[in-house]
Design an enzyme around this catalytic site. Sequence first.
Site, PDB file in Angstrom:
ATOM      1  N   SER A 330       0.837  -1.195   0.000  1.00 33.83           N
ATOM      2  CA  SER A 330       0.000   0.000   0.000  1.00 33.83           C
ATOM      3  C   SER A 330       0.874   1.247   0.000  1.00 33.83           C
ATOM      4  CB  SER A 330      -0.908   0.007   1.236  1.00 33.83           C
ATOM      5  OG  SER A 330      -1.562   1.257   1.362  1.00 33.83           O
ATOM      6  N   ILE A 394      -1.804  11.649 -10.873  1.00 29.68           N
ATOM      7  CA  ILE A 394      -3.078  11.562 -11.600  1.00 29.68           C
ATOM      8  C   ILE A 394      -4.174  12.181 -10.751  1.00 29.68           C
ATOM      9  CG2 ILE A 394      -4.756  10.045 -12.694  1.00 29.68           C
ATOM     10  CD1 ILE A 394      -2.064   9.998 -14.083  1.00 29.68           C
ATOM     11  N   LYS A 398     -13.112  15.909 -10.637  1.00 27.59           N
ATOM     12  CA  LYS A 398     -13.881  16.100  -9.392  1.00 27.59           C
ATOM     13  C   LYS A 398     -13.143  16.988  -8.390  1.00 27.59           C
ATOM     14  CE  LYS A 398     -16.406  11.797  -9.957  1.00 27.59           C
ATOM     15  NZ  LYS A 398     -15.986  11.650 -11.367  1.00 27.59           N
ATOM     16  N   ASN A 434     -13.973  11.265 -16.671  1.00 28.46           N
ATOM     17  CA  ASN A 434     -14.228   9.831 -16.681  1.00 28.46           C
ATOM     18  C   ASN A 434     -13.621   9.181 -17.914  1.00 28.46           C
ATOM     19  OD1 ASN A 434     -16.405   9.495 -14.412  1.00 28.46           O
ATOM     20  ND2 ASN A 434     -16.992  11.299 -15.582  1.00 28.46           N
ATOM     21  N   LEU A 436     -13.980   5.726 -20.375  1.00 26.34           N
ATOM     22  CA  LEU A 436     -14.981   4.730 -20.727  1.00 26.34           C
ATOM     23  C   LEU A 436     -14.530   3.334 -20.328  1.00 26.34           C
ATOM     24  CD1 LEU A 436     -15.945   6.138 -24.211  1.00 26.34           C
ATOM     25  CD2 LEU A 436     -17.486   5.887 -22.274  1.00 26.34           C
ATOM     26  N   GLY A 437     -15.403   2.631 -19.616  1.00 27.15           N
ATOM     27  CA  GLY A 437     -15.139   1.246 -19.288  1.00 27.15           C
ATOM     28  C   GLY A 437     -14.303   1.024 -18.051  1.00 27.15           C
ATOM     29  N   VAL A 442     -20.167   4.194 -15.261  1.00 24.79           N
ATOM     30  CA  VAL A 442     -21.558   3.891 -15.617  1.00 24.79           C
ATOM     31  C   VAL A 442     -21.667   2.888 -16.748  1.00 24.79           C
ATOM     32  CG1 VAL A 442     -22.468   6.083 -14.816  1.00 24.79           C
ATOM     33  CG2 VAL A 442     -21.661   5.898 -17.161  1.00 24.79           C
ATOM     34  N   ARG A 525     -26.658  11.042  -5.807  1.00 21.51           N
ATOM     35  CA  ARG A 525     -26.094  10.385  -4.628  1.00 21.51           C
ATOM     36  C   ARG A 525     -25.269  11.384  -3.819  1.00 21.51           C
ATOM     37  NH1 ARG A 525     -23.109   5.672  -7.781  1.00 21.51           N
ATOM     38  NH2 ARG A 525     -22.507   7.532  -8.939  1.00 21.51           N
ATOM     39  N   GLU A 528     -22.411  13.825  -5.295  1.00 26.35           N
ATOM     40  CA  GLU A 528     -22.456  13.776  -6.754  1.00 26.35           C
ATOM     41  C   GLU A 528     -22.907  15.112  -7.337  1.00 26.35           C
ATOM     42  OE1 GLU A 528     -23.584  10.288  -9.812  1.00 26.35           O
ATOM     43  OE2 GLU A 528     -25.217  10.921  -8.526  1.00 26.35           O
TER      44      GLU A 528
END
Length: 604
Positions: A330, A394, A398, A434, A436-437, A442, A525, A528
Site C-alpha cells: 500500500s 493523476i 472532481k 471519466n 470509458l469502461g 456507468v 447520490r 455527486e
Amino acid sequence: MLIRPTFRRRIAFFLVGDLLLGVLSLYLAYALRFNFAIPSHFLDHFWRIYGVLMLCKIGAFSFFKIYFVSWRFFGLKDAKRLLLAHLAAYGLFAFLFLLFSSWFNPMPRSAIVIDFVLSLLFTGTLRISKRLYLESAGIPGYRKTLIVGATPKAVRMIKSASSGDIPYFPVAVVDADPNQWGTYVENVRIHPLEEIESLTEKEGIEAALVAATFPPEELNRLVERLGKAGIKDLKMVSLISDRHEPLKDIAIEDLLARKPKDLDIDAIRNFLQGKKVLVTGAGGSIGGEICKEVLEFGASRLIMVDNSEYNLYRIAEEVDPKRSSAKLLSVTDREKLGKLFEEVRPDIVIHAAAYKHVPLCEANVENAVENNLVGVMNVIDLSISCGVQKVVNISSDKAVRPTNVMGATKRIGELYAQNVESGDTEIVSVRFGNVLGSSGSVVPKFKEQIQKGGPVTVTHPEITRYFMLIPEACQLVLQAAAMAKGGELFILDMGEPVKIVDLAKKMILLYGKEEEIEIEFTGLRPGEKLYEELLIDDAECKTKYDSIYVAKSTRYPIEALRKDIETLLNGEEKLTLLKKIVPEFLRREADRLIRPGEEPPKRH
C-alpha cells in the site's frame, strides 16, 4: 476439418448431388411413363440423354447462380431462380432434340416432362432440406443481413456467411461511393446508403454488419438510422486477421471515442525510452493501461505497485514479465514504500493509486482521506528524497469545486504537488474526467443492468459527464508529463460533456431492447454533481498541444499545508478540516448542497 463447409466444397457437394438426383429423377420418369415396365430398347440411349440433359442443367444452374446459394439460406427467391434454371435447361434440351432427334431416339418425350417435375422437386428439396431441419429442430435461424461498406471486410463476411461461420445471411450491401452502386460483392448487390430504410422493409432485414470504418460522429448517426429502420442486431466487423472472432458488438465506446488530433507519439517515446518507471495503483483501470503504454513506448523497467492482490496479478499477466515486476503493498505504508524506492531507484513515478468511487468515499470519509492524502504525500516525498527525475500525479475533474470527499482529497493532492519543495524532481499533476469502461463507471454498470433486463438507473435526467477512452487518456497523460517542467497542473481536453441519460438510451439501443428496458431516475447520490468541470476559470491557457491545457498555480505555503493535512488526518471533523484547506469544497448530501438553494456550478 474435411467436412467444414467452404465455397468450393459447397459447389462440389451440390454438383455431385445434382448428378445423382439427375439419374434418379430420369430413371423414375421412365418408370412412371411405362408403369414401371420400361421396354429395353428405350434404355439404349438412356445415358446419352442423361449426359446431355445434365450438361444443360449444370450450365443453367451456373448461369442462374444456383451453386452460389448457401444450403442454409435457400429461400423463395432462390426457388424461383431454380425454376427458371430448369425452364432454361429443359428448353435448351428440347432445342437440341429438335436438331438431333435421330441421335436421341428412341426417347419417350413425355418422360422428359415428368423428369422436369421430378428434377425440380428433388433438387429443390435437397437445397431447402438443411433450412427445414434447422427450423424444425429449433436451432436459431440465420438472419437476413445488411452489410454497410463495400470493403474487403464485406467480402470476408459474405464468404463467412456462405460457409456457415457466422449466423447471418447477407442480402444487400450499402456504400456511400456512387461508383460502387449497382455492382456486386460476392454476388450481393451494392446499393446507396440512402436505401437503408427501403431495403430493410423490402428484404425483411433483421441485422447489420458494419464493414467500413466511420468516425464516432458518423457511426453515431448510422446506428441511430439503423435502429429507426428496425434493425436491432448491430455488429462491427473486426480486423481481417482476427479469424476466430470476426464480429463484435458495436459498443458505446465506439460511439463516444474521440481521437486526440495532436497526440505526439515521438514525445512520449523520447520521455519513456530506456527509463525505469514505477506506477502506483497499477492494477486499476488507469494504472493498468499506463503500465502497458510505458512498456510499449520503450521503458527499460516497469515496477507495478498495488495493494490488491487480484488486480496486481491480472496486470502482471498482461505485460512482459522480463521487463516488469509486481510489488504488493500500500502507498500508505511509508516504510515499505521507502525500501522499494531505495531498491529500484526509478527515473519516473506515476501515481495512480487512490480511492476514486464517490459514494464509497462519502460513506468512508476517514479511510478515503487517509488513503488519498497519505498516499500522494508518501509518493511525492520519497520521489524527492530518492532523486526521481519526474513524478506524475493523476488527478480528477472532481477536484474542481469539489462536492465530495474524493474530489476534495484530489484537490489537496494537486496543492501538495504544486507547492512542495521538490529540488531536482519535476512534479506535475494531470487532471481529466471519466474514462470509458473503467471499473465502477456507468458503462459497465449499464451493461450489467441491460443484460439483467433492467431497469437502467440514472441519478438525474440532466446529469452530464466527460468521457474519453482509457488508452487515449493515458497517452495524453504521458504526453503532458513529457512536456512538464515541474509544478504544472495540466488539464486534458475531454471534448463535449455527455448526458448520461442519452448514453443509457444509446446503450439500450445497441442491445436492441428499447421496448423492453426502462430508465429509472434515482436522485443524485451523496457528493455527486450534476455537471463535472475540468477548468476552474478563464485563466487556464493552452499549451503547444490543443488537447492539453495548463492551469495557473495555486500558492499554499508548504509548511502550512503540511500542518493542515496533519490536523486533517488526526482530527475528528474531517469535513470541516477539508473545507479549511479547500474553501470551494461544498459537500453535496444526497440530492442537495450543504448550502440551501445553491445552483449547480456552470460548465466552462
